[in-house]
Scaffold this active site. Structure first.
Site, PDB file in Angstrom:
ATOM      1  N   ASP A  64      28.981  19.620  27.901  1.00 32.09           N
ATOM      2  CA  ASP A  64      30.313  20.207  28.212  1.00 32.09           C
ATOM      3  C   ASP A  64      30.988  21.025  27.586  1.00 32.09           C
ATOM      4  O   ASP A  64      31.382  21.430  26.266  1.00 32.09           O
ATOM      5  CB  ASP A  64      31.416  18.734  26.972  1.00 32.09           C
ATOM      6  N   ILE A  65      31.249  22.295  28.367  1.00 39.23           N
ATOM      7  CA  ILE A  65      31.722  23.092  27.176  1.00 39.23           C
ATOM      8  C   ILE A  65      32.658  24.190  26.233  1.00 39.23           C
ATOM      9  O   ILE A  65      32.943  24.833  25.811  1.00 39.23           O
ATOM     10  CB  ILE A  65      31.351  24.242  27.902  1.00 39.23           C
ATOM     11  N   ASN A  98      29.350  29.624  34.605  1.00 43.24           N
ATOM     12  CA  ASN A  98      29.304  29.092  35.755  1.00 43.24           C
ATOM     13  C   ASN A  98      31.137  27.884  35.683  1.00 43.24           C
ATOM     14  O   ASN A  98      31.542  28.165  36.201  1.00 43.24           O
ATOM     15  CB  ASN A  98      28.860  28.879  36.716  1.00 43.24           C
ATOM     16  N   TYR A 143      44.963  29.707  36.947  1.00 45.12           N
ATOM     17  CA  TYR A 143      43.692  30.081  37.283  1.00 45.12           C
ATOM     18  C   TYR A 143      43.577  32.096  37.327  1.00 45.12           C
ATOM     19  O   TYR A 143      42.462  31.836  36.546  1.00 45.12           O
ATOM     20  CB  TYR A 143      43.419  29.533  38.934  1.00 45.12           C
ATOM     21  N   ALA A 202      44.912  33.669  35.146  1.00 46.46           N
ATOM     22  CA  ALA A 202      44.859  34.123  34.027  1.00 46.46           C
ATOM     23  C   ALA A 202      44.464  34.308  32.886  1.00 46.46           C
ATOM     24  O   ALA A 202      43.197  34.896  32.398  1.00 46.46           O
ATOM     25  CB  ALA A 202      46.254  32.977  32.913  1.00 46.46           C
ATOM     26  N   ALA A 203      43.027  33.085  33.526  1.00 47.05           N
ATOM     27  CA  ALA A 203      41.966  32.613  32.874  1.00 47.05           C
ATOM     28  C   ALA A 203      40.905  33.422  33.383  1.00 47.05           C
ATOM     29  O   ALA A 203      39.857  34.224  32.486  1.00 47.05           O
ATOM     30  CB  ALA A 203      41.050  31.435  32.729  1.00 47.05           C
ATOM     31  N   LYS A 204      40.621  33.768  34.442  1.00 51.63           N
ATOM     32  CA  LYS A 204      40.304  34.921  35.152  1.00 51.63           C
ATOM     33  C   LYS A 204      40.292  36.328  34.535  1.00 51.63           C
ATOM     34  O   LYS A 204      39.420  37.305  34.008  1.00 51.63           O
ATOM     35  CB  LYS A 204      39.827  35.527  36.427  1.00 51.63           C
TER      36      LYS A 204
END
Length: 283
Positions: A57-58, A86, A150, A152-154
């Site tokens: 679990d990252i 990933n 989504y 924003a995270a990328k």
């Protein structure tokens, strides 16, 4: 020089989609793949020749420490030549009504978790002059209506990728961004499920403003799930980035990614706005 067989690669988020395809691609090439999954049932499904599932679990530091120890104490002394970052989630909904806890979850998994993986494995990667391969998205280059969280995270991972590459280049660590366009994965299906759940939280006024956008978001995600490029195509790009003796800093996967990453650099904002709204049938 290209990497030899039986060096190790860590791939996160391998229960399905790009992660699974990448693990299988690299295992077939002879790498020993440490495949991160969150559940034992997923570990049982992916275990095969050259693939060793690891419960990961990252967002949980204890599992990251265990992964780092597994790499450091490999019984065969195999070096870690690459980590493929990933794992991620997709929260898709109009920004006006996204619960802040959902925003925090998107950033926690898709940004902070990615950095945590890099931090945990950097010592091993430095020993092998290895490489970090971050799986980005065309959403990190262009933010479509309804996909702002989504994206924003990328976008954040684009900045982290560039900074890390510039910080570590003199120490032999190569940092690479893979930018897929629309991919046929379960992440799109999960995004639709999330959108359906979040749409139920809207007020009547928000429904009037955004029901059409929610429908467009779901239609776009469903389109990617059915007509996006196969995950194997992305895995093949990852493989090239790992094998290349002098890898590029960026690779695209899919024609839409190649096209949109160019258009965003040359089109005026308002023209791009109209093009995207038209594509999603919002005007």
């Amino acid at each position: 020089m290209p990497y030899k067989t039986q060096e190790m690669v860590v791939v996160t988020g391998t229960s399905s989609g790009i992660g699974r395809a990448t693990a299988e691609q690299l295992a077939a090439e002879g790498f020993h793949v440490l495949a991160g999954v969150r559940r034992q049932e997923d570990a049982d499904k992916i275990k095969q020749k050259n693939i060793e599932p690891v419960i990961l679990d990252i967002t949980a530091i204890d599992t990251l420490r265990a992964l780092a120890e597994r790499v450091e104490q490999d019984p065969l002394g195999r070096p870690l030549c690459a980590v493929v970052n990933n794992a991620g989630i997709a929260v898709n909904a109009p920004l006006e009504m996204v619960p802040l806890d959902e925003l925090r979850r998107q950033i926690e998994v898709s940004v902070i978790g990615q950095v945590a993986v890099i931090q945990a494995l950097t010592p091993a990667l430095l020993k092998s002059s290895g490489r970090v391969v971050n799986i980005g998205s065309v959403g990190g280059k262009i933010s479509m209506p309804g996909f702002g969280i989504y994206s924003a995270a990328k976008y954040a991972m684009e900045a982290i990728n560039d900074s890390l590459r510039r910080e570590m280049s003199s120490f032999g660590l190569k940092v690479i961004m893979i930018t897929p366009g629309g991919v046929s994965t379960s992440l799109s299906e999960k995004g639709v499920t999330t959108a359906n759940r979040l749409s139920k939280l809207m007020t009547p006024d928000q429904h009037r403003r955004h029901d059409r956008l929610f429908d467009a978001v779901k239609a776009q995600a469903e389109s990617w799930a059915t007509s996006g490029i196969p995950t194997k195509k992305v895995a093949e790009v990852v493989s090239r980035a790992i094998h290349a003796s002098n890898p590029r800093t960026r690779y695209t996967a899919g024609r839409d990614s190649a096209l949109l990453t160019r258009l965003v650099r040359i089109l005026p904002d308002k023209l791009l706005d109209r093009m995207l709204r038209s594509q999603m049938k919002l005007q």
